[in-house]
Design a protein around this motif. Structure first.
Motif, PDB file in Angstrom:
ATOM      1  N   GLN A   1      -6.826  -3.614 -36.863  1.00 16.82           N
ATOM      2  CA  GLN A   1      -5.746  -4.845 -37.096  1.00 16.82           C
ATOM      3  C   GLN A   1      -4.409  -4.246 -36.639  1.00 16.82           C
ATOM      4  O   GLN A   1      -4.264  -3.019 -36.936  1.00 16.82           O
ATOM      5  CB  GLN A   1      -5.543  -4.958 -38.662  1.00 16.82           C
ATOM      6  CG  GLN A   1      -6.625  -5.558 -38.917  1.00 16.82           C
ATOM      7  CD  GLN A   1      -6.786  -7.039 -38.818  1.00 16.82           C
ATOM      8  OE1 GLN A   1      -5.998  -7.739 -38.633  1.00 16.82           O
ATOM      9  NE2 GLN A   1      -8.326  -7.377 -38.372  1.00 16.82           N
TER      10      GLN A   1
ATOM     11  N   ASP B   1     -13.964 -15.690 -38.658  1.00 20.13           N
ATOM     12  CA  ASP B   1     -13.732 -14.309 -38.801  1.00 20.13           C
ATOM     13  C   ASP B   1     -14.718 -13.532 -38.269  1.00 20.13           C
ATOM     14  O   ASP B   1     -16.007 -13.665 -38.406  1.00 20.13           O
ATOM     15  CB  ASP B   1     -13.580 -14.096 -40.317  1.00 20.13           C
ATOM     16  CG  ASP B   1     -13.034 -12.709 -40.457  1.00 20.13           C
ATOM     17  OD1 ASP B   1     -13.650 -11.868 -40.503  1.00 20.13           O
ATOM     18  OD2 ASP B   1     -11.714 -12.562 -40.845  1.00 20.13           O
TER      19      ASP B   1
ATOM     20  N   ASN C   1     -15.661  -3.396 -36.765  1.00 15.25           N
ATOM     21  CA  ASN C   1     -14.663  -4.134 -37.472  1.00 15.25           C
ATOM     22  C   ASN C   1     -13.683  -3.994 -36.297  1.00 15.25           C
ATOM     23  O   ASN C   1     -13.272  -3.047 -35.803  1.00 15.25           O
ATOM     24  CB  ASN C   1     -14.089  -3.506 -38.670  1.00 15.25           C
ATOM     25  CG  ASN C   1     -14.951  -3.917 -39.767  1.00 15.25           C
ATOM     26  OD1 ASN C   1     -15.563  -5.209 -39.850  1.00 15.25           O
ATOM     27  ND2 ASN C   1     -15.287  -2.946 -40.474  1.00 15.25           N
TER      28      ASN C   1
ATOM     29  N   GLU D   1      -7.928  -7.294 -28.366  1.00 12.40           N
ATOM     30  CA  GLU D   1      -6.746  -6.704 -29.116  1.00 12.40           C
ATOM     31  C   GLU D   1      -5.919  -6.558 -27.627  1.00 12.40           C
ATOM     32  O   GLU D   1      -6.447  -6.235 -26.513  1.00 12.40           O
ATOM     33  CB  GLU D   1      -7.109  -5.518 -29.488  1.00 12.40           C
ATOM     34  CG  GLU D   1      -8.148  -5.769 -30.716  1.00 12.40           C
ATOM     35  CD  GLU D   1      -8.569  -4.459 -31.632  1.00 12.40           C
ATOM     36  OE1 GLU D   1      -7.905  -3.871 -32.661  1.00 12.40           O
ATOM     37  OE2 GLU D   1      -9.514  -3.903 -30.994  1.00 12.40           O
TER      38      GLU D   1
ATOM     39  N   GLN E   1      -0.451  -7.177 -38.570  1.00 11.37           N
ATOM     40  CA  GLN E   1      -1.414  -7.622 -39.379  1.00 11.37           C
ATOM     41  C   GLN E   1      -1.664  -9.162 -38.759  1.00 11.37           C
ATOM     42  O   GLN E   1      -2.480 -10.081 -39.253  1.00 11.37           O
ATOM     43  CB  GLN E   1      -0.857  -8.095 -40.689  1.00 11.37           C
ATOM     44  CG  GLN E   1      -0.845  -6.954 -41.726  1.00 11.37           C
ATOM     45  CD  GLN E   1      -2.057  -6.077 -41.728  1.00 11.37           C
ATOM     46  OE1 GLN E   1      -3.103  -6.540 -41.523  1.00 11.37           O
ATOM     47  NE2 GLN E   1      -1.996  -4.765 -41.886  1.00 11.37           N
ATOM     48  N   GLU E   2      -1.472  -9.441 -37.154  1.00 13.84           N
ATOM     49  CA  GLU E   2      -2.049 -10.553 -36.433  1.00 13.84           C
ATOM     50  C   GLU E   2      -3.489 -10.214 -36.165  1.00 13.84           C
ATOM     51  O   GLU E   2      -3.740  -9.223 -35.639  1.00 13.84           O
ATOM     52  CB  GLU E   2      -0.917 -10.726 -35.232  1.00 13.84           C
ATOM     53  CG  GLU E   2      -1.322 -11.860 -34.430  1.00 13.84           C
ATOM     54  CD  GLU E   2      -0.466 -12.137 -33.563  1.00 13.84           C
ATOM     55  OE1 GLU E   2      -0.996 -12.486 -32.338  1.00 13.84           O
ATOM     56  OE2 GLU E   2       0.893 -11.798 -33.731  1.00 13.84           O
ATOM     57  N   LYS E   3      -4.269 -11.299 -36.347  1.00 17.51           N
ATOM     58  CA  LYS E   3      -5.747 -11.076 -36.120  1.00 17.51           C
ATOM     59  C   LYS E   3      -5.730 -11.369 -34.781  1.00 17.51           C
ATOM     60  O   LYS E   3      -5.252 -12.219 -33.964  1.00 17.51           O
ATOM     61  CB  LYS E   3      -6.528 -12.088 -36.759  1.00 17.51           C
ATOM     62  CG  LYS E   3      -6.380 -11.678 -38.411  1.00 17.51           C
ATOM     63  CD  LYS E   3      -7.432 -12.802 -38.859  1.00 17.51           C
ATOM     64  CE  LYS E   3      -7.707 -12.317 -40.220  1.00 17.51           C
ATOM     65  NZ  LYS E   3      -8.912 -13.219 -40.972  1.00 17.51           N
TER      66      LYS E   3
END
Length: 192
Positions: A74, A61, A71, A116, A78-80
């Protein structure tokens, strides 16, 4: 043009066959010596450590190797997002081991980007710096070297890393080839 007699003469010439056999034996000997040489195992071990370090950081993580409160955002689902890391191993302890299972501690550098979707590298959340991995646990422990309110970064590096690795950590990061590979993998993971 080559006649049958010339070809048959060459084919039957024992000196040609002796030369061919000697050449084959020499080539085989060179291959075996290079494979069994003492420098072959550490290079292989170094590659194994690098692969293990990279996979550990990418599977962890981002909070486990989080830096200064960065950070990843998200997504709505909520998919990492994937974490894509480039690593450089400065060294490991005990230094005399020849098998990955015997390595206890790895000292190195990591640069990870949180991939992302459609977010280019230049604006991606990045996690970077010297790192110490405890390979005696499963999963390996990750300890990032960071400054504190009381200790400057360079002093913290010297506190946490052995002197020979601390000097490398203050001068060197990723190699050009490792950085290029990381960027290629990041672009693929971010869908760019």
């Amino acid at each position: 043009m080559i006649s049958r007699e010339n070809f048959a003469g060459w084919y039957r010439n024992r000196f040609v066959w002796v030369a061919v056999i000697l050449l084959a034996v020499s080539a085989g000997t060179v291959v075996l010596v290079n494979r069994a040489g003492p420098e072959a195992e550490p290079a292989d071990l170094q590659a194994q450590i690098t692969a293990r370090m990279r996979s550990t950081l990418e599977q962890a993580d981002p909070g486990q190797h989080n830096h200064a409160g960065h950070n990843a955002q998200q997504a709505a689902a909520q998919e990492k997002p994937a974490v894509i890391c480039g690593v450089r191993v400065y060294g490991y302890e005990p230094a005399e081991v020849t098998a990955l299972a015997d390595v206890q501690t790895v000292y190195g550098f990591h640069l990870c980007g949180v991939a992302e979707q459609k977010r280019p590298w230049d604006v991606a959340v990045k996690l970077a710096g010297p790192v110490i991995m405890d390979m005696s646990t499963e999963p390996p422990g990750i300890q990032v070297v960071e400054a504190t309110a009381e200790v400057m970064f360079t002093d913290r590096v010297r506190q946490m890393l052995p002197p020979k690795y601390a000097e490398l950590a203050l001068k060197e990061a990723l190699t050009e080839s490792e950085m290029a590979d990381q960027r290629r993998r990041y672009d693929a993971a971010a869908g760019l």
